[in-house]
Each structure stands twice: as C-alpha cells, then as structure tokens.
Design a protein around this motif. Structure first.
Motif, PDB file in Angstrom:
ATOM      1  N   ASP A 176       0.827  -1.213   0.000  1.00  0.00           N
ATOM      2  CA  ASP A 176       0.000   0.000   0.000  1.00  0.00           C
ATOM      3  C   ASP A 176       0.859   1.260   0.000  1.00  0.00           C
ATOM      4  O   ASP A 176       0.552   2.233  -0.701  1.00  0.00           O
ATOM      5  CB  ASP A 176      -0.928  -0.006   1.219  1.00  0.00           C
ATOM      6  N   LEU A 177       1.947   1.255   0.778  1.00  0.00           N
ATOM      7  CA  LEU A 177       2.838   2.417   0.805  1.00  0.00           C
ATOM      8  C   LEU A 177       3.458   2.665  -0.560  1.00  0.00           C
ATOM      9  O   LEU A 177       3.488   3.809  -1.051  1.00  0.00           O
ATOM     10  CB  LEU A 177       3.948   2.199   1.839  1.00  0.00           C
ATOM     11  N   MET A 178       3.968   1.623  -1.187  1.00  0.00           N
ATOM     12  CA  MET A 178       4.617   1.792  -2.485  1.00  0.00           C
ATOM     13  C   MET A 178       3.617   2.183  -3.560  1.00  0.00           C
ATOM     14  O   MET A 178       3.921   3.007  -4.437  1.00  0.00           O
ATOM     15  CB  MET A 178       5.363   0.509  -2.866  1.00  0.00           C
ATOM     16  N   LEU A 179       2.419   1.626  -3.519  1.00  0.00           N
ATOM     17  CA  LEU A 179       1.398   2.004  -4.498  1.00  0.00           C
ATOM     18  C   LEU A 179       1.026   3.479  -4.355  1.00  0.00           C
ATOM     19  O   LEU A 179       0.855   4.192  -5.353  1.00  0.00           O
ATOM     20  CB  LEU A 179       0.167   1.120  -4.333  1.00  0.00           C
ATOM     21  N   ALA A 180       0.913   3.962  -3.120  1.00  0.00           N
ATOM     22  CA  ALA A 180       0.579   5.370  -2.900  1.00  0.00           C
ATOM     23  C   ALA A 180       1.696   6.291  -3.375  1.00  0.00           C
ATOM     24  O   ALA A 180       1.440   7.400  -3.875  1.00  0.00           O
ATOM     25  CB  ALA A 180       0.288   5.614  -1.418  1.00  0.00           C
TER      26      ALA A 180
END
Length: 480
Positions: free
Chosen positions: A254-258
């Motif tokens: 989720d962090l990398m996608l954001a």
C-alpha cells in the motif's frame, strides 16, 4: 507463502550427503564466497551505517525455529490505550551493511536467495552478516527497519509507518515454546497477543478470500540405524506469526502504491482445471468437500497432523504456481496487481537476509513513509529486479523439488521390490494407468504406472517399488 521444508535430523548418512553435494554441483549452486566479498562483509560488520533513532527500549522478541540464527524479524505487540493494538515489527537493515555497486551487492544479485538443502544452507550473504552483525540476535543492538502498525479492535490496519532505528531483541523464542506458553496461559502479554492478533488477521483473511496453507514440513529422521520420511505439522503459532509478516507485506504494498514506485509479489488466479484437479485429490483422499464450500473454507478446516489432510495440503500448493514480481514507477498501476492467495496487493519485505528483493522494497517503503524521493540505486533496479528474482526463485524451487526426489530415492534404494500400502490421489486425464500415489509410511508421494489396467482413483491399493535411483532422483511404483 508455503514451501516444502526438508531437513535432516539424527545421524546423517554419508552417502546421502555425497548425493546432495553432487546435486548442488549439478544445479550450479554458488559455493564459497569470493575473497573480496568476504573482506567487504567483515569490514561492513565492523562499521555499519547506523541510524540516529534509538528504540532499544522496546522489548522486541524473535520467533523462529530453534536452530535458526539468520533472524530477519523481531516484534513487540501491545494493546493501545484507546483500543485496538500496536505492532512494532523490526526487519534487519541489510542496507546498513551492503553498499550499492560493491562486491557484496554484486554477489547478492548473483545468488538472489538463500538456498536450503537437508544438510546445509547456501546463504545469500556471508555468515558474518547473515548470522552475525545483521541478524537480530538476542541482547545485541542492531540497525533495523522498524514498522509501527496501529490496528483497530478487529485487527484492521489503521496506520502504518516505517523508519530506521536501533533495536535490541530481548529473547529468541521458538514455535513450540510459544505455543506451550500461550496454551497454558503463562505467556507474557506481548507473546499472548500473538494469538489474539494472529486470529483476528486470520478472520480478516477469510473475509477477503485469502488463504494460508499450513503445509507440513517433511523430515528425514533416523530410526534404528535406518532412515525414514515423516511430516511435522505446523503449530497454530506458525500461522499467527505468518499473519504478522503478511500484514506487513500488505502495508508495504500500500505504501509503495501510494508513492507510485515499488515492486509487488503477485500471483494470478488459479488456471482452469486446477481446482477440479484438487477436487479429484480430495475425493481420492476421502476428504469431504461439498460443492457449495469454497476452496479457502475447506483448507481452513483441515488438520495438517492427519496424513490424508497433509497430503491434500501438499497438492494445494499447485494453485500457487505462477507467482512472480511486478515492478512499477511513475505512478503506474501495476499489472498484475494482486496476489491471489493473499487476496490483496502484497510485497516481500520481511526477509532481507534471505531474499534480495526485500532490501529494495524496504528502501522504497522508507522513502514512501517519509514522503521523500527514494534513492536512485533502489529505483534504478526496478527494471531488472523482477527477472532476477524469478530466475533465483526458479533455481530455489528446482533445488527443493530435486532434494525431495533425491532423499526419497536415497531412503528407498534398498527397498526395491517391497510392497507398500498407498492411496491413488491422482491419475492422468489421458493416461488412466499413470498417476500419483501417497504413502503414509514412509511419507512419500510418487509416480505409479499400471501397464494393464486403469488406476482406481481414491482407492487404497498395494504398490511395489520398482525403481529408486538416487542418481536420477526418481522413484517408481507399480500396482502389486
């Protein structure tokens, strides 16, 4: 994700060790580290890049098999005063020791993963790091990537952040000891909460359609001067621990996608016919699988301590074929995006001592959490890293498969001509005389060929061992 574990206990046979050495040669497995790599590792171990933040006051503990010394993760679990839970999860900071473009870095890209054989392991990094300066050993101050995940009362992640910090593990725990302490009610709260949070996360996994396989470990054990294969069923504590890692991997994704840049571990949905094949295996093993019951629900109902359930869980790993890595930059939407078994975006980030990609994912997550640009060495590798990881994983899978075949053949080579009780768990669609049988004692799954008749799917039959050749790592049965 599950793998077939295999290790040797008791007095190990010289012939089997020789065959395993020959297997490593045949697979071109890296042997000794080059001198320059060892020298760089020793220098890095003595002079790591240490962070300024210090969280050594948090009483972390590790949970691993008792013989493990390459400790990637440590955790601390607590209740939040406002309700819910706080998970601190420390991951070994390999980037504190490995300089991009250096000899250590190049060797890690050549090896990609730690390879496990029944008699030894071939590590990703020199033991001065993997079992020493970078390992989260008890009572040692270590640099780490420290995740802080705040959960609500149902175990859902509300906030997730990661930063570099110094940590100090207080205890090296093992699964059996933790399970006993939790079951007896003697576990201290940070350990007791492993069951609470792990169970909540298992419930959430079921709700989103995910699945974790409790695949038994296959062991070679010495019995009365000879060897046998048995299964060790995983404990509930194994699953609760895995849920903490899965939760962190989902938060990393989720962090990398954001942030728009990263690398995911992905898995397509099961191909047509795969679930039908499993239904045949379930029928063969007399496992009740009503048509209205989803696959994931059935798996959660199985007991890996039962030989028939253990055999079925091994067959279930066929649905995990096709897993790969997907990288993305510039805010692109990765394709594929999801990991079918996790039923969510997911990233490998919790085992950097044993897997190359985790060092890169950790660095990208640090930047995303801080809201800064990631270092160029991490972003620049995203174009080639998926291919490197897939090649390394392919070699690891080949080593695993051939180890199982080799050990089975080596342990059965003096029993050619003997008969065994077996269950026919699969037959080929267009060759009904060719299939697979499952033996409970010894714990062997092997090929069976009937030259004259169709194999009786699901029936117990007596089979004769007609071939067990450690040189070709093949065994073959025929109906007796």
């Amino acid at each position: 994700m599950p793998r077939r574990h295999l290790h040797m206990t008791g007095a190990d046979g010289a012939a089997l060790r020789t065959a395993l050495r020959e297997l490593r040669t045949r697979l071109d497995v890296p042997a000794q580290f080059p001198t320059a790599v060892l020298a760089e590792a020793e220098q890095a171990a003595a002079h790591p890049r240490l962070p300024s933040t210090d969280v050594t006051g948090i009483p972390f503990f590790t949970l691993d098999p008792p013989e493990s010394v390459d400790l990637d993760q440590a955790m601390h679990l607590a209740k939040r005063p406002s309700g819910g839970y706080r998970v601190h999860y420390a991951i070994a900071d390999v980037a504190a020791f490995v300089t991009p473009g250096g000899a250590l870095d190049a060797e890690a890209h050549r090896r990609v993963t730690t390879l496990y054989f029944p008699d030894e392991k071939v590590p990703l990094h020199p033991v001065a790091l993997s079992e020493g300066a970078a390992s989260l050993l008890p009572d040692r101050t270590r640099p780490a990537l420290v995740w802080r995940l705040d959960l609500d009362s149902d175990g859902r992640v509300e906030t997730a952040e990661v930063r570099r910090a110094l940590v100090r593990s207080r205890a090296k725990l093992d699964y059996a000891g933790v399970q006993e302490a939790i079951d007896s009610g003697t576990a201290e709260e940070p350990v007791a909460l492993l069951k609470v949070i792990g169970t909540l996360r298992e419930t959430l996994e079921a709700e989103r359609g995910g699945i974790s396989l409790g695949v038994p470990e296959q062991e070679v054990v010495e019995q009365d001067g000879s060897y046998s294969l048995t299964y060790r069923a995983p404990l509930p504590a194994d699953g609760w621990n895995a849920q903490i890692s899965l939760m962190t991997g989902m938060a990393a994704a989720d962090l990398m996608l954001a942030a728009g840049s990263g690398i995911l571990r992905t898995l397509p949905s099961a191909p047509d016919g795969a679930v039908g094949r499993l239904r045949r295996a379930a029928k063969a093993l007399r496992i009740d699988w009503p048509h209205h019951v989803p696959y994931a629900e059935l798996v959660r109902s199985l007991d890996p301590r039962r030989p028939d359930h253990a055999a079925f869980l091994q067959e279930c790993t066929t649905l995990l074929r096709g897993a790969g890595y997907t990288s993305f930059t510039g805010g692109q939407t990765p394709d594929p995006l999801l990991h079918a078994a996790v039923a969510a975006p997911y990233a490998h980030c919790t085992a950097p001592l044993r897997r190359l990609v985790d060092r890169y994912a950790g660095e990208l997550c640090l930047a995303a959490s801080a809201g800064v640009e990631p270092p160029q060495w991490a972003v620049g590798a995203l174009g080639t890293l998926p291919h490197e990881m897939e090649e390394g994983t392919r070699r690891a899978n080949a080593a695993e498969r051939e180890c199982v075949d080799l050990v089975e053949a080596a342990l059965l080579k003096d029993r050619v001509g003997e008969t065994f009780e077996a269950t026919v768990i699969d037959i080929k669609d267009h060759e009904p005389g060719v299939g697979t049988v499952h033996l409970e004692d010894p714990a062997v799954v092997g090929r069976v060929e009937s030259p004259t008749a169709e194999l009786p799917l699901g029936e117990r039959i007596r089979v004769r061992l007609t071939r067990a050749d450690p040189g070709t790592a093949k065994i073959l049965f025929t109906p007796a």
